[in-house]
Motif scaffolding. Sequence first.
Motif, short mmCIF file in Angstrom:
data_model
loop_
_atom_site.label_atom_id
_atom_site.label_comp_id
_atom_site.label_asym_id
_atom_site.label_seq_id
_atom_site.Cartn_x
_atom_site.Cartn_y
_atom_site.Cartn_z
N MET A 1 -25.25 -2.43 2.99
CA MET A 1 -24.41 -1.48 2.31
C MET A 1 -24.69 -1.59 0.81
N ASN A 2 -25.01 -0.42 0.21
CA ASN A 2 -25.28 -0.42 -1.23
C ASN A 2 -24.57 0.78 -1.88
N GLY B 1 -17.13 2.72 15.56
CA GLY B 1 -17.28 2.07 14.28
C GLY B 1 -17.13 3.05 13.14
N GLY B 2 -17.14 2.54 11.92
CA GLY B 2 -17.02 3.42 10.77
C GLY B 2 -16.87 2.67 9.47
N MET B 3 -16.71 3.45 8.41
CA MET B 3 -16.60 2.91 7.06
C MET B 3 -15.22 3.26 6.50
N ILE B 4 -14.54 2.25 5.97
CA ILE B 4 -13.26 2.44 5.28
C ILE B 4 -13.51 2.23 3.80
N LEU B 5 -13.11 3.19 2.98
CA LEU B 5 -13.25 3.07 1.54
C LEU B 5 -11.86 3.03 0.91
N LEU B 6 -11.49 1.86 0.41
CA LEU B 6 -10.21 1.67 -0.26
C LEU B 6 -10.37 2.01 -1.73
N GLY B 7 -9.43 2.80 -2.25
CA GLY B 7 -9.52 3.23 -3.64
C GLY B 7 -10.08 4.64 -3.77
N VAL B 8 -10.09 5.38 -2.64
CA VAL B 8 -10.55 6.76 -2.63
C VAL B 8 -9.48 7.57 -1.91
N ASN B 9 -9.05 8.70 -2.50
CA ASN B 9 -8.00 9.48 -1.85
C ASN B 9 -8.59 10.41 -0.80
N ARG C 1 -14.26 2.52 -12.10
CA ARG C 1 -13.20 2.22 -11.13
C ARG C 1 -13.79 1.40 -10.00
N ILE C 2 -12.96 0.52 -9.45
CA ILE C 2 -13.40 -0.35 -8.37
C ILE C 2 -12.92 0.21 -7.04
N ILE C 3 -13.84 0.26 -6.08
CA ILE C 3 -13.46 0.58 -4.70
C ILE C 3 -13.89 -0.59 -3.82
N ILE C 4 -13.23 -0.69 -2.67
CA ILE C 4 -13.57 -1.73 -1.71
C ILE C 4 -14.03 -1.03 -0.44
N ALA C 5 -15.23 -1.38 0.01
CA ALA C 5 -15.81 -0.79 1.22
C ALA C 5 -15.76 -1.81 2.35
N VAL C 6 -15.37 -1.32 3.53
CA VAL C 6 -15.31 -2.18 4.71
C VAL C 6 -16.04 -1.48 5.83
N GLN C 7 -17.15 -2.06 6.27
CA GLN C 7 -17.89 -1.53 7.39
C GLN C 7 -17.31 -2.14 8.66
N VAL C 8 -16.83 -1.28 9.57
CA VAL C 8 -16.25 -1.73 10.83
C VAL C 8 -17.18 -1.30 11.95
N PRO C 9 -17.76 -2.24 12.69
CA PRO C 9 -18.69 -1.86 13.76
C PRO C 9 -17.96 -1.48 15.05
N LEU C 10 -18.69 -0.90 15.98
CA LEU C 10 -18.19 -0.74 17.33
C LEU C 10 -18.13 -2.13 17.94
N SER C 11 -17.02 -2.47 18.56
CA SER C 11 -16.88 -3.78 19.17
C SER C 11 -17.16 -3.71 20.67
#
Length: 138
Positions: free
Chosen positions: A1-2, A43-51, A97-107
Motif C-alpha cells: 500500500m502506497n 475484503g476492502g480498504m477503509i480510509l479513516l479521515g475521509v468523508n 492532513r493525515i489519513i489512516i488506511a486499513v487494508q482488510v483481506p477476505l478471511s
Amino acid sequence: MNLTQILKEISSGEGLHTEFKEARDKLPADLFELVAAFLNTDGGMILLGVNNNGKITGVEPEAVNKIKSDLTTLSNNPQKIDPPYLLFPHEFEIDGRIIIAVQVPLSSQLHKTGGEIIMRSEDGDYRVKGTHQLAGII
C-alpha cells in the motif's frame, strides 16, 4: 500500500471494496461492523479521515497514534471481532492532513461482531439474519 494507491482509492469513491470514515479523534462506532463485512465478503480498504464524498477531513495529529493503537488492540479482541483478526493501520499525509488506511483481506473464516454476521453489498453492509440467509450466501 502506497500513497499512489490511496489517492486512486479516494478518486474512485466508495464502493464494494472501499469505505471512507471520518475519524477526527477516535474510531468510528460502527467500524467493526465494516471490518467484519469486509472479512466475510471480498475484503476492502477503509480510509479513516475521509468523508463520504471523498473529501479528506483528516485525523487530528495528536489522535493518530491512539487510533492506530486502538484499532490494532480491538481487532485482536473477540468481543469486537470474533474470531479476532489482527489489522495493521498505515498513516499517510495528503495536503497537510493525515489519513489512516486499513487494508482488510477476505478471511477464510466467518467473522461476527456483536454476535452478528455482517456481509458487504455494493457500498453498504447488512446483517445476516437466520441460517436461511447464510445458506443463501454460501
